[in-house]
Scaffold this active site. Structure first.
Site, PDB file in Angstrom:
ATOM      1  NE  ARG A  57      -4.217  -0.164   1.294  1.00 51.97           N
ATOM      2  CZ  ARG A  57      -5.090   0.471   1.717  1.00 51.97           C
ATOM      3  NH1 ARG A  57      -5.154   0.382   3.164  1.00 51.97           N
ATOM      4  NH2 ARG A  57      -6.052   1.089   0.959  1.00 51.97           N
ATOM      5  CB  VAL A 111      -5.889 -11.897   4.459  1.00 53.12           C
ATOM      6  CG1 VAL A 111      -6.627 -12.811   5.064  1.00 53.12           C
ATOM      7  CG2 VAL A 111      -4.976 -11.323   5.329  1.00 53.12           C
ATOM      8  CG  ASP A 215     -14.171   3.951   6.296  1.00 54.13           C
ATOM      9  OD1 ASP A 215     -15.284   3.728   6.263  1.00 54.13           O
ATOM     10  OD2 ASP A 215     -13.565   3.545   5.136  1.00 54.13           O
ATOM     11  CG  ASN A 220     -13.302  -0.862   5.050  1.00 50.86           C
ATOM     12  OD1 ASN A 220     -13.050  -0.887   3.894  1.00 50.86           O
ATOM     13  ND2 ASN A 220     -13.579   0.294   5.561  1.00 50.86           N
ATOM     14  CG  ASP A 233      -9.797  -0.165   3.376  1.00 52.31           C
ATOM     15  OD1 ASP A 233      -8.745  -0.609   2.903  1.00 52.31           O
ATOM     16  OD2 ASP A 233     -10.827   0.094   2.689  1.00 52.31           O
ATOM     17  CD  GLU A 235      -7.531   3.935   3.988  1.00 54.52           C
ATOM     18  OE1 GLU A 235      -8.223   3.853   3.168  1.00 54.52           O
ATOM     19  OE2 GLU A 235      -7.163   3.038   4.723  1.00 54.52           O
TER      20      GLU A 235
END
Length: 253
Positions: A57, A111, A215, A220, A233, A235
């Site tokens: 990422r 994963v 989030d 997610n 996710d 972030e």
């Protein structure tokens, strides 16, 4: 080009690897901000053939939908969660040097499984029946409870910024989102400005401070064989009011 750069980077990390190759390289387009790549690395080591799936990422070239993201914060939180019950992907390396791929990035495990997407019309996925749906829902809440009870002080996560007691967590989030509105608002949106004023006047008191995913929602996490095996996710992760995650779940599909 980037596939070759990633392969060269891995050779510098897997020093015992011989004949290292990257297979099944894919650039993902599902995300709205980060550049995400998945691939399998195969190599020879001590007479054995080894294979490991990775996800890389990378920070976007420009600020994302909600502003600039911090790869180091995300990597550090995921590293801190490795020995907890939270289904966090295992992370391997963090790279700050921009000359490697043009922006900071980190590498984590790939994963395998299925990501339930709320916007996919007719998507049933792991929710094939009521029992499966109930099981996933229970796990979904359980992982969030695990996250909110992690001792972030002991994990060295105070660098994320500890909000002031009382209304501090709420006021900090209001200020953050007001700054984002200032950044992207092309024409005045009076309703949003009024909403921010109302929120500031009615900022709730946080019962305590915990790690907040930011989030946490359907779409997610990864499901495999009826189990949530990875939360994705991170972030927007920060320290704040744990009820923030719960409120976001109630608003999202």
């Amino acid at each position: 080009m980037i596939e070759e750069q990633i392969c060269a980077y891995l050779r510098g990390k897997l020093l015992q690897a011989r004949d290292l190759k990257i297979l099944n390289f894919r650039r993902h387009t599902e995300g709205w901000s980060w550049e995400t790549f998945s691939f399998d690395a195969r190599w020879q080591e001590d007479g054995r053939e080894l294979c490991q799936g990775y996800v890389l990422r990378k920070e976007p070239a420009r600020a994302g939908v909600v502003g600039a993201y911090d790869t180091f914060a995300q990597f550090t939180v995921l590293k801190a969660l490795e020995d907890t019950p939270v289904a966090a992907p295992r992370v391997f390396w963090y790279e700050l040097a921009r000359e490697v791929l043009g922006a900071p990035f980190f590498v984590m495990e790939k994963v395998e499984g299925e990501i339930p997407l709320p916007w996919a019309e007719g998507e049933r996925g792991p929710f094939a029946d009521a029992a499966a749906q109930q099981s996933i829902a229970h796990q979904f809440v359980q992982h969030l409870a695990h996250l909110h009870t992690v001792d972030w002080r002991a994990k060295g996560l105070a660098f994320l910024g500890v909000p002031e007691p009382g209304q501090g967590a709420a006021l900090r989030e209001i200020e953050k989102w007001q700054a984002q509105l200032d950044r992207v608002e092309l024409t005045p949106i009076p309703l949003l400005r009024r909403a921010l004023l109302w929120l500031r006047e009615h900022a709730p008191l946080a019962p305590r401070v915990s790690i907040v995913h930011g989030d946490y929602r359907l779409g997610n996490f990864i499901v495999r064989d009826g189990r949530i095996v990875a939360i994705l996710d991170w972030e927007l992760v920060h320290l704040g009011d744990p009820l923030e995650d719960l409120g976001w779940i109630c608003l999202r599909p």
